[in-house]
Design a protein around this motif. Structure first.
Motif, PDB file in Angstrom:
ATOM      1  N   GLY A 112       0.819  -1.210   0.000  1.00  0.00           N
ATOM      2  CA  GLY A 112       0.000   0.000   0.000  1.00  0.00           C
ATOM      3  C   GLY A 112       0.852   1.259   0.000  1.00  0.00           C
ATOM      4  O   GLY A 112       2.053   1.237   0.279  1.00  0.00           O
ATOM      5  N   GLU A 113       0.198   2.375  -0.321  1.00  0.00           N
ATOM      6  CA  GLU A 113       0.849   3.694  -0.350  1.00  0.00           C
ATOM      7  C   GLU A 113       0.594   4.428   0.964  1.00  0.00           C
ATOM      8  O   GLU A 113      -0.560   4.618   1.362  1.00  0.00           O
ATOM      9  N   VAL A 114       1.658   4.832   1.638  1.00  0.00           N
ATOM     10  CA  VAL A 114       1.507   5.522   2.911  1.00  0.00           C
ATOM     11  C   VAL A 114       0.996   6.942   2.660  1.00  0.00           C
ATOM     12  O   VAL A 114       1.636   7.732   1.974  1.00  0.00           O
ATOM     13  N   LEU A 115      -0.161   7.259   3.227  1.00  0.00           N
ATOM     14  CA  LEU A 115      -0.738   8.599   3.113  1.00  0.00           C
ATOM     15  C   LEU A 115      -0.477   9.429   4.358  1.00  0.00           C
ATOM     16  O   LEU A 115      -0.372  10.654   4.290  1.00  0.00           O
ATOM     17  N   HIS A 116      -0.397   8.763   5.497  1.00  0.00           N
ATOM     18  CA  HIS A 116      -0.157   9.458   6.775  1.00  0.00           C
ATOM     19  C   HIS A 116       0.533   8.486   7.723  1.00  0.00           C
ATOM     20  O   HIS A 116       0.115   7.341   7.854  1.00  0.00           O
ATOM     21  N   ILE A 120      -2.168   5.569   7.893  1.00  0.00           N
ATOM     22  CA  ILE A 120      -3.171   5.443   6.837  1.00  0.00           C
ATOM     23  C   ILE A 120      -2.455   5.054   5.546  1.00  0.00           C
ATOM     24  O   ILE A 120      -1.456   5.673   5.159  1.00  0.00           O
ATOM     25  N   ARG A 121      -2.968   4.026   4.895  1.00  0.00           N
ATOM     26  CA  ARG A 121      -2.396   3.567   3.621  1.00  0.00           C
ATOM     27  C   ARG A 121      -3.508   3.416   2.578  1.00  0.00           C
ATOM     28  O   ARG A 121      -4.646   3.092   2.908  1.00  0.00           O
ATOM     29  N   LYS A 160      -7.090   2.612   7.596  1.00  0.00           N
ATOM     30  CA  LYS A 160      -6.509   3.290   8.755  1.00  0.00           C
ATOM     31  C   LYS A 160      -6.263   2.267   9.850  1.00  0.00           C
ATOM     32  O   LYS A 160      -7.189   1.573  10.284  1.00  0.00           O
ATOM     33  N   ARG A 161      -5.002   2.167  10.262  1.00  0.00           N
ATOM     34  CA  ARG A 161      -4.658   1.307  11.395  1.00  0.00           C
ATOM     35  C   ARG A 161      -4.455   2.201  12.606  1.00  0.00           C
ATOM     36  O   ARG A 161      -3.601   3.080  12.600  1.00  0.00           O
ATOM     37  N   TYR A 162      -5.255   1.964  13.623  1.00  0.00           N
ATOM     38  CA  TYR A 162      -5.178   2.795  14.819  1.00  0.00           C
ATOM     39  C   TYR A 162      -4.021   2.352  15.714  1.00  0.00           C
ATOM     40  O   TYR A 162      -3.648   1.165  15.738  1.00  0.00           O
ATOM     41  N   LYS A 163      -3.470   3.310  16.420  1.00  0.00           N
ATOM     42  CA  LYS A 163      -2.369   3.035  17.339  1.00  0.00           C
ATOM     43  C   LYS A 163      -2.767   1.949  18.333  1.00  0.00           C
ATOM     44  O   LYS A 163      -3.891   1.921  18.819  1.00  0.00           O
ATOM     45  N   PHE A 206      -9.867   0.340  10.045  1.00  0.00           N
ATOM     46  CA  PHE A 206     -11.080   0.850   9.403  1.00  0.00           C
ATOM     47  C   PHE A 206     -10.789   1.019   7.924  1.00  0.00           C
ATOM     48  O   PHE A 206      -9.772   1.631   7.542  1.00  0.00           O
ATOM     49  N   VAL A 207     -11.669   0.486   7.083  1.00  0.00           N
ATOM     50  CA  VAL A 207     -11.485   0.528   5.632  1.00  0.00           C
ATOM     51  C   VAL A 207     -12.627   1.313   5.002  1.00  0.00           C
ATOM     52  O   VAL A 207     -13.801   1.088   5.327  1.00  0.00           O
TER      53      VAL A 207
END
Length: 255
Positions: free
Chosen positions: A31-35, A41-42, A54-57, A112-113
């Motif tokens: 995936g492409e890292v957006l944040h 976020i990827r 989004k992968r949460y901490k 979350f997708v």
């Protein structure tokens, strides 16, 4: 240790279930890292479908207990809030799925997708203010915010980076989307005047753009202009002071 998985997929997107199931293995290496901050976020392209994950901490020990037994996880709330917003005719990228992974009964990872939006962050307009092309965007945004507040919707991280917009050239209309929506309130009544100003205080845009938004907001609601500007500015200054104090306090703890 045993690992348990819980997945909810939007009924219209069951074909993406296998992708969601494999996120713990896929996310760190593709995936492409957006944040890349507290949460990561990827972006992914799965069979021509553009998705954002989004992968949460990973939660602290205390929060792991809270999210495992007493509160819904951030990923689950983001998914359910997206469905609720769309029911209320407020746009947000279409939710695809949420997933949780537990070890020894405690949540360790959550995802979350959603579909990837082609809208533009509001910062693109606030940072150019007062150019002629930014004025109609912010005026339309003020009207959009009035709709939110009148519907009893309070985005508790109502920052310009979490608001996206698009101009429909064919109709001349400005459309808006909300993102980062795990912290939301849905009231059964419109927000009260002070609640509206407290919500708007989080807009970390230049002061002149903020005042223009307040001006257009007051005009839309037919509120007293001076009173709205005064109260909006007061709550924003108070919020800014509070944030500065929290930063200094954290810096001292780390020193």
């Amino acid at each position: 240790m045993n690992t348990d998985m819980k997945i909810t997929v939007n009924p219209g997107m069951e074909h993406l279930r296998q992708f969601v199931r494999q996120l713990p293995e896929l996310f760190p290496v593709s995936g492409e890292v957006l944040h890349d901050g507290r949460n990561q976020i990827r972006a992914f392209d799965i069979g021509g479908e553009r998705l954002v994950v989004k992968r949460y901490k990973r939660p602290s020990a205390f929060n792991a207990v809270m999210y495992s037994f007493f509160r819904k996880s951030k990923a689950r709330r983001a998914y359910e809030h997206a469905l609720r917003l769309r029911e209320l005719e407020i746009d947000t990228p279409e939710p695809v799925a949420w997933s949780e992974y537990r070890r020894s009964g405690l949540i360790t990872e959550t995802y979350f997708v959603s579909r990837r939006s082609d809208f533009t962050p509001l910062t693109a307009a606030t940072e150019r203010f007062p150019t002629s092309d930014s004025l109609p965007v912010l005026a339309a945004f003020a009207r959009f915010t009035v709709r939110l507040h009148e519907k009893g919707i309070c985005h508790e991280d109502f920052n310009q980076t979490n608001i996206l917009w698009r101009h429909d050239e064919a109709t001349g209309r400005y459309d808006f989307q909300l993102i980062d929506i795990n912290r939301m309130k849905f009231l059964r009544r419109p927000l009260r005047p002070d609640e509206c100003m407290i919500n708007l205080r989080r807009l970390s845009c230049p002061a002149v753009a903020f005042l223009y938004i307040l001006d257009r907001y007051a005009e839309t609601r037919q509120w007293d202009m001076d009173d709205t500007l005064l109260r909006g500015t007061f709550f924003r200054l108070l919020f800014g002071r509070r944030q500065q104090f929290k930063k200094r306090f954290k810096a001292r703890k780390l020193a």
